[in-house]
Structures are given as structure tokens and as C-alpha cells.
Design a protein around this motif. Structure first.
Motif, mmCIF file in Angstrom:
data_model
loop_
_atom_site.group_PDB
_atom_site.id
_atom_site.type_symbol
_atom_site.label_atom_id
_atom_site.label_comp_id
_atom_site.label_asym_id
_atom_site.label_seq_id
_atom_site.Cartn_x
_atom_site.Cartn_y
_atom_site.Cartn_z
ATOM 1 N N GLU A 117 44.556 27.403 39.713
ATOM 2 C CA GLU A 117 45.618 28.257 39.342
ATOM 3 C C GLU A 117 46.265 27.719 38.200
ATOM 4 O OE1 GLU A 117 47.530 27.051 43.304
ATOM 5 O OE2 GLU A 117 45.403 27.465 42.557
ATOM 6 N N GLU A 118 46.126 26.483 38.220
ATOM 7 C CA GLU A 118 47.070 25.747 36.958
ATOM 8 C C GLU A 118 46.135 25.626 35.790
ATOM 9 O OE1 GLU A 118 49.659 22.084 38.976
ATOM 10 O OE2 GLU A 118 47.617 22.194 39.371
ATOM 11 N N VAL A 119 44.829 25.700 36.068
ATOM 12 C CA VAL A 119 44.053 25.707 34.826
ATOM 13 C C VAL A 119 43.654 27.034 34.460
ATOM 14 C CG1 VAL A 119 41.560 25.401 34.405
ATOM 15 C CG2 VAL A 119 42.678 23.816 36.008
ATOM 16 N N ALA A 120 43.938 28.080 35.367
ATOM 17 C CA ALA A 120 43.832 29.506 35.007
ATOM 18 C C ALA A 120 44.880 29.864 34.166
ATOM 19 C CB ALA A 120 43.687 30.290 36.152
ATOM 20 N N GLU A 121 46.064 29.245 34.057
ATOM 21 C CA GLU A 121 47.167 29.701 33.037
ATOM 22 C C GLU A 121 46.902 29.181 31.600
ATOM 23 O OE1 GLU A 121 49.873 31.206 33.558
ATOM 24 O OE2 GLU A 121 49.709 31.848 35.606
ATOM 25 N N LEU A 122 46.280 27.937 31.533
ATOM 26 C CA LEU A 122 45.685 27.519 30.325
ATOM 27 C C LEU A 122 44.689 28.445 29.773
ATOM 28 C CD1 LEU A 122 45.521 25.590 28.044
ATOM 29 C CD2 LEU A 122 44.113 24.148 29.253
ATOM 30 N N VAL A 123 43.662 28.953 30.707
ATOM 31 C CA VAL A 123 42.699 29.859 30.124
ATOM 32 C C VAL A 123 43.309 31.329 29.671
ATOM 33 C CG1 VAL A 123 40.865 31.415 30.942
ATOM 34 C CG2 VAL A 123 41.088 29.129 31.774
ATOM 35 N N ALA A 124 44.304 31.536 30.392
ATOM 36 C CA ALA A 124 44.818 32.988 29.977
ATOM 37 C C ALA A 124 45.498 32.928 28.692
ATOM 38 C CB ALA A 124 45.741 33.350 31.138
ATOM 39 N N LEU A 130 43.346 36.739 34.547
ATOM 40 C CA LEU A 130 43.155 37.370 33.232
ATOM 41 C C LEU A 130 43.258 38.990 33.907
ATOM 42 C CD1 LEU A 130 40.215 36.137 31.218
ATOM 43 C CD2 LEU A 130 42.558 35.633 30.871
ATOM 44 N N ALA A 131 42.855 39.448 35.026
ATOM 45 C CA ALA A 131 43.073 40.678 35.549
ATOM 46 C C ALA A 131 44.698 40.947 35.673
ATOM 47 C CB ALA A 131 42.467 40.928 37.144
ATOM 48 N N GLU A 132 45.470 40.023 35.867
ATOM 49 C CA GLU A 132 46.816 40.250 36.074
ATOM 50 C C GLU A 132 47.426 40.704 34.780
ATOM 51 O OE1 GLU A 132 48.282 36.568 37.581
ATOM 52 O OE2 GLU A 132 47.763 36.789 39.517
ATOM 53 N N ASP A 133 46.749 39.971 33.462
ATOM 54 C CA ASP A 133 47.333 40.261 32.107
ATOM 55 C C ASP A 133 46.595 41.793 31.704
ATOM 56 O OD1 ASP A 133 48.652 38.096 31.829
ATOM 57 O OD2 ASP A 133 47.134 37.093 30.780
ATOM 58 N N GLY A 134 46.114 42.478 32.581
ATOM 59 C CA GLY A 134 45.416 43.855 32.397
ATOM 60 C C GLY A 134 43.904 43.685 31.678
ATOM 61 N N VAL A 135 43.189 42.639 31.610
ATOM 62 C CA VAL A 135 41.951 42.280 31.207
ATOM 63 C C VAL A 135 41.095 43.032 32.113
ATOM 64 C CG1 VAL A 135 40.504 40.777 30.191
ATOM 65 C CG2 VAL A 135 42.818 40.393 29.703
ATOM 66 N N ALA A 162 39.415 31.662 39.541
ATOM 67 C CA ALA A 162 40.888 31.723 39.284
ATOM 68 C C ALA A 162 41.239 32.196 37.992
ATOM 69 C CB ALA A 162 41.417 30.280 39.367
ATOM 70 N N ALA A 163 40.229 31.969 36.869
ATOM 71 C CA ALA A 163 40.564 32.663 35.791
ATOM 72 C C ALA A 163 40.416 34.132 35.681
ATOM 73 C CB ALA A 163 39.373 31.853 34.761
ATOM 74 N N ALA A 164 39.393 34.633 36.439
ATOM 75 C CA ALA A 164 39.014 36.181 36.584
ATOM 76 C C ALA A 164 40.389 36.911 37.114
ATOM 77 C CB ALA A 164 37.947 36.485 37.405
ATOM 78 N N THR A 165 40.980 36.306 38.218
ATOM 79 C CA THR A 165 42.203 36.724 39.035
ATOM 80 C C THR A 165 43.354 36.767 37.918
ATOM 81 O OG1 THR A 165 41.702 36.064 41.105
ATOM 82 C CG2 THR A 165 43.675 36.240 40.874
ATOM 83 N N ASP A 217 35.390 40.984 24.246
ATOM 84 C CA ASP A 217 36.607 40.639 23.610
ATOM 85 C C ASP A 217 36.566 38.944 23.744
ATOM 86 O OD1 ASP A 217 37.585 43.032 22.277
ATOM 87 O OD2 ASP A 217 37.918 43.493 24.505
ATOM 88 N N ILE A 218 36.445 38.918 25.158
ATOM 89 C CA ILE A 218 36.548 37.260 25.696
ATOM 90 C C ILE A 218 35.575 36.758 26.444
ATOM 91 C CG2 ILE A 218 38.138 35.881 27.432
ATOM 92 C CD1 ILE A 218 40.286 38.481 26.776
#
Length: 225
Positions: A194-201, A22-27, A17-20, A61-62
Motif C-alpha cells: 500500500e505504500e508503493v500504491a500511493e506513489l503509483v496513484a 486507483l479505484a479509491e480515486d474514482g478510476v 494494491a495499485a488497483a485498489t 488513460d493510464i
């Protein structure tokens, strides 16, 4: 400039979920996992393997340390040495190995974000999960120390402590244990990856600038301190 992230345990659950997200943010995301299909197949508990993988990948970087196991579901006095050691090897030494391997490159850049994964179990302790609870408490303490060590370096290090989240890792948790830890959540439901992934981002971004060595609970109200 595009940022690069390494995420361990990234083929399922919170890591995926975190990978998906962060990819949305262009990482640019590099997936570290033991599972087939990952970008880098590596056992995070093996320091030599981690060092070799980090050398191949180069500076990042991350770093998101998601790889983890639950371990034995039994009273502490029934836990075998090998069971205890395996949980600590993955959850604690794995986090240590990854951070040690990638921090020098972040220091050279003067910028970095490290997000470790602990658990509410590391703060409250869950019955019949003594090895898991103790290992996650160790990750919390490691993060607090590392955050202070790197506080003036441009590298921020924080840790997330979720309550029970609907992930494949919990498929092996005993039903009665899962029912108990879910009953502790005031919102009366488990969390979603996906809720946790928002905090990761957020923790992996420039938006977090004055927080390091901190524990971020995402617990549906379970956290009490």
C-alpha cells in the motif's frame, strides 16, 4: 470524466494494491492477469494476445505495468537459456508489448500516464538474481527512452524502483537472498504494497505534470543514486 486504467499483474501484490488505490480515486480499473478472476486473462509476453486484448478494451488513460517474475535464484553461470529468456519475456517484453499496444490511443487523446515497475535490483544488482536484475535495468532504460519520445505528447512515462516489498512474488525468493536484500534497507524493514500504491496513484494522476522518464525509488533509504 472518469479515467480508465489497465493494470497488469493486478490480482496480487503491487498490482492488486495499485488497483485498489486507483479505484479509491474514482478510476475505472481493468485488471490484466493470468490468474483466474481477472477482467482480462492474458499473457503479457505474447504480443498477439496483448494486441487482441487492447483492441477489445479500447483506448485507456493510464497503464500500470506490474506483471513480473523473479526467475532463478542461482549464480549467473548456472542459469539456463530458458530461465533467462522467460524472465526477459515477462519483465521486459511484457512491458514493451503493453506500452506499444496502448500508446496510440493515448496519443490520440493527447493525455496519458504510464507507470512501469522496475526494482532496486535494476540499479544495484542483486547476487544470484542476475536475470531479474538485468531485466529490471532494461525496464529502467526503456522508460527513460519512452519518456523522451513522448515528452511533448501529453503522455508521461515513469518507473518505480522498489526495494524488497512484502508481496507473494517474494515467497519464491530464496530465504538467504531475501535476508540479504532486506539487510541493505536502512529502515530495517521491508516495504508494504500500500505504500508503493500511493506513489503509483500520484504518478497516474494530473498531479504529476513535469516529470517523465524518471526513476522513483521507494526503498526505505537503500537507494544511493
Amino acid at each position: 470524466m472518469t479515467k480508465t486504467a489497465v493494470i497488469t499483474g493486478s490480482m496480487s501484490g503491487l498490482g492488486a494494491a495499485a488497483a485498489t488505490r486507483l479505484a479509491e480515486d474514482g478510476v475505472k480499473v481493468i485488471r490484466f492477469d493470468l490468474a483466474p478472476g481477472s477482467d482480462v486473462v492474458v499473457d503479457v509476453s505474447d504480443s498477439a494476445a496483448v494486441d487482441a486484448a487492447a483492441a477489445d478494451v479500447g483506448p485507456i488513460d493510464i497503464l500500470i505495468n506490474c506483471a513480473g517474475i523473479v526467475g532463478p535464484n542461482k549464480p549467473l553461470w548456472e542459469v539456463a537459456d530458458a530461465e533467462w529468456d522467460k524472465v526477459f519475456a515477462v519483465n521486459v517484453r511484457g512491458t514493451f508489448n503493453m506500452a506499444r499496444a496502448f500508446i496510440p490511443g493515448m496519443r490520440d487523446k493527447g493525455w496519458g500516464r504510464i507507470v512501469n515497475f522496475a526494482s532496486m535490483a535494476g540499479k544495484d544488482g542483486n547476487p544470484n538474481l542476475s536475470a531479474y536484475s538485468a531485466s529490471k535495468a532494461a525496464v529502467i532504460a526503456m522508460t527513460k527512452s519512452l519518456g523522451k519520445e513522448l515528452a511533448t505528447s501529453g503522455i508521461l512515462v515513469n518507473v518505480i524502483a522498489p526495494a524488497v516489498i512484502e508481496t507473494p512474488m517474494n515467497d519464491t525468493t530464496a530465504p538467504e537472498v531475501l535476508a540479504h536484500i532486506t539487510s541493505l534497507i536502512p529502515m530495517k524493514r521491508v516495504g508494504r504494497a500500500e505504500e508503493v500504491a500511493e506513489l503509483v496513484a500520484w504518478l497516474a494522476s494530473d498531479k504529476v505534470s513535469f516529470s517523465t522518464g524518471a526513476v522513483y525509488d521507494i526503498s526505505g533509504g537503500r537507494a544511493t543514486y
